[in-house]
Design a protein around this motif. Structure first.
Motif, PDB file in Angstrom:
ATOM      1  N   THR A  47      33.172  22.027  32.971  1.00 55.13           N
ATOM      2  CA  THR A  47      32.303  23.115  32.740  1.00 55.13           C
ATOM      3  C   THR A  47      32.543  24.199  33.435  1.00 55.13           C
ATOM      4  O   THR A  47      33.690  24.325  34.098  1.00 55.13           O
ATOM      5  N   THR A  48      32.062  25.421  33.113  1.00 56.12           N
ATOM      6  CA  THR A  48      32.654  26.659  33.677  1.00 56.12           C
ATOM      7  C   THR A  48      31.589  27.295  34.230  1.00 56.12           C
ATOM      8  O   THR A  48      30.067  27.363  33.706  1.00 56.12           O
ATOM      9  N   SER A  49      31.657  28.211  35.405  1.00 55.33           N
ATOM     10  CA  SER A  49      30.719  29.179  36.181  1.00 55.33           C
ATOM     11  C   SER A  49      30.720  30.223  35.027  1.00 55.33           C
ATOM     12  O   SER A  49      31.738  30.866  34.766  1.00 55.33           O
ATOM     13  N   LEU A  50      29.469  30.803  35.014  1.00 56.73           N
ATOM     14  CA  LEU A  50      29.434  31.841  34.028  1.00 56.73           C
ATOM     15  C   LEU A  50      29.199  33.078  34.733  1.00 56.73           C
ATOM     16  O   LEU A  50      29.196  34.306  34.112  1.00 56.73           O
ATOM     17  N   VAL A  51      29.136  33.134  36.162  1.00 53.42           N
ATOM     18  CA  VAL A  51      29.070  34.331  36.943  1.00 53.42           C
ATOM     19  C   VAL A  51      30.289  34.271  37.931  1.00 53.42           C
ATOM     20  O   VAL A  51      30.324  33.400  38.558  1.00 53.42           O
ATOM     21  N   VAL A  52      31.139  35.378  37.849  1.00 53.26           N
ATOM     22  CA  VAL A  52      32.230  35.339  38.555  1.00 53.26           C
ATOM     23  C   VAL A  52      32.486  36.860  39.349  1.00 53.26           C
ATOM     24  O   VAL A  52      32.065  37.644  38.879  1.00 53.26           O
ATOM     25  N   ASP A  53      32.854  36.608  40.510  1.00 53.72           N
ATOM     26  CA  ASP A  53      33.581  38.109  41.212  1.00 53.72           C
ATOM     27  C   ASP A  53      34.845  38.446  40.649  1.00 53.72           C
ATOM     28  O   ASP A  53      35.821  37.641  40.804  1.00 53.72           O
ATOM     29  N   VAL A  54      35.017  39.611  40.557  1.00 49.36           N
ATOM     30  CA  VAL A  54      36.441  40.314  40.114  1.00 49.36           C
ATOM     31  C   VAL A  54      36.700  41.338  40.805  1.00 49.36           C
ATOM     32  O   VAL A  54      36.058  42.010  41.371  1.00 49.36           O
ATOM     33  N   THR A  55      38.164  41.741  41.033  1.00 46.37           N
ATOM     34  CA  THR A  55      38.809  42.792  41.557  1.00 46.37           C
ATOM     35  C   THR A  55      39.452  43.733  41.100  1.00 46.37           C
ATOM     36  O   THR A  55      39.615  43.222  39.820  1.00 46.37           O
ATOM     37  N   ASP A  56      39.846  44.676  41.330  1.00 47.10           N
ATOM     38  CA  ASP A  56      41.039  45.345  40.902  1.00 47.10           C
ATOM     39  C   ASP A  56      42.159  44.594  40.276  1.00 47.10           C
ATOM     40  O   ASP A  56      42.726  44.873  39.248  1.00 47.10           O
ATOM     41  N   GLU A  57      42.584  43.768  41.098  1.00 47.79           N
ATOM     42  CA  GLU A  57      43.731  43.009  40.923  1.00 47.79           C
ATOM     43  C   GLU A  57      43.496  41.950  39.942  1.00 47.79           C
ATOM     44  O   GLU A  57      44.599  41.470  39.098  1.00 47.79           O
ATOM     45  N   THR A  58      42.259  41.146  39.839  1.00 47.60           N
ATOM     46  CA  THR A  58      42.071  40.256  38.968  1.00 47.60           C
ATOM     47  C   THR A  58      41.371  40.497  37.826  1.00 47.60           C
ATOM     48  O   THR A  58      41.313  39.514  36.896  1.00 47.60           O
ATOM     49  N   PHE A  59      41.230  41.647  37.303  1.00 45.31           N
ATOM     50  CA  PHE A  59      40.411  42.059  36.155  1.00 45.31           C
ATOM     51  C   PHE A  59      41.213  41.950  34.706  1.00 45.31           C
ATOM     52  O   PHE A  59      40.706  41.701  33.643  1.00 45.31           O
TER      53      PHE A  59
END
Length: 322
Positions: A47-59
């Motif tokens: 399954t998948t987490s629906l809330v994630v932290d993203v950054t300039d590099e990972t967008f």
């Protein structure tokens, strides 16, 4: 604060994110492939987490994901009071949609490129990415019912653009089954204000926040909440055309200029609001100056006292006062 939530026909791309598409993905953070902060992480059952932290590099991973499922983007900061009111609403609703939406959280303080790309002049700023294209949604904290309406409009727009997928998702077990402590309840007056906002009763929400401030004058969340709800009440029932026309007809009319400044702040154009009132300030009598100064202080709380735009406006106001 916020604009009135847009209709599906008025949702539009806000900025060009092509410079982010071509950026190479960053190496995994947070312990490898299962938590790189760039895309939903896979759990033990696939399954998948629906809330994630993203950054300039990972967008870049968010742009790729948005071709399968709409991605809501929440630009926030730790010091931002309205962000702390809005984020739990966004997370709750995304969970309710059970994989049809994903929430990407962007810390404005550590990700200046994304903050600039989404034109986040104040926070929280909420946008969406659908099929690799950005969509402006709203600025500031909205009640849950209005956020839900916006999410429904996002899903309609996504369907129109052929983005109808979902990500594998299984709801988390109740807290007592997980052995985790339940989240701390809001202080009583904050909860009363929150409930009143949900019901659209802005006067009752203001009264609750005032009681919270009376009990603790250092309660910054209550101060920011009071300023925010007061703005919502002032704009209730007003029309953009009437406000704009009245301001244009009365460039020295303090009430008219305060009203259009409210409109600017609600739409995220905080620098326009600050400049409008600070330009007007020197020509006003003492009563007018007091009214403008009080309103500016409210705006500073709404936007966040540490925001760069607030720092600049506060400095300019101080120079005008002294």
């Amino acid at each position: 604060m916020s604009n009135v939530p847009p209709t599906p026909a008025s949702l539009r791309g806000a900025v060009d994110l092509s410079s982010l598409v071509n950026r190479p993905a960053a190496p995994a953070a947070r312990g490898g492939a299962e938590g790189d902060g760039a895309a939903p992480s896979r759990g033990a059952r696939g399954t998948t987490s629906l809330v994630v932290d993203v950054t300039d590099e990972t967008f870049t991973a968010v742009l790729d994901l948005s071709r399968e499922v709409p991605v809501i983007v929440d630009i926030w900061a730790e010091w931002c009071g309205p962000c702390k009111q809005l984020s739990p609403i966004l997370e709750k609703l995304v969970e309710e949609y059970a994989g049809r939406l994903v929430l990407a959280k962007v810390d404005a303080d550590t990700n200046p490129q994304l903050t600039e790309a989404f034109q986040a002049q104040s926070i929280p700023t909420v946008a969406a990415v659908i099929g690799g294209r950005p969509v402006s949604l709203f600025v500031g904290a909205l009640p849950e019912a209005q956020v839900r309406e916006v999410f429904e409009q996002v899903l309609q727009l996504a369907e129109q653009n052929g983005v109808t997928g979902s990500v594998p998702y299984e709801a988390a077990a109740p807290a007592d089954e997980q052995g985790e402590p339940e989240p701390e309840p809001l202080p009583p007056h904050h909860q009363e204000a929150y409930d009143a906002i949900e019901a659209g009763d802005y006067q009752r929400a203001q009264e609750a926040y005032r009681l919270a401030i009376a009990q603790d004058p250092r309660d910054q969340l209550a101060v920011a909440g009071l300023a925010q709800v007061s703005l919502l009440e002032r704009l209730q029932g007003a029309t953009l055309a009437d406000i704009r026309s009245r301001a244009a007809a009365g460039p020295e009319d303090v009430d008219a200029q305060l009203a259009v400044a409210d409109l600017d702040v609600s739409g995220g154009h905080v620098d326009d609001a600050f400049d409008r009132l600070l330009t007007l300030f020197p020509a006003l009598d003492q009563a007018g100056r007091d009214a403008v100064r009080t309103r500016l202080l409210d705006y500073f709380e709404i936007v966040g006292v540490d925001a760069p735009s607030v720092t600049a406006a506060r400095r300019r106001l101080t120079m005008l006062l002294y």
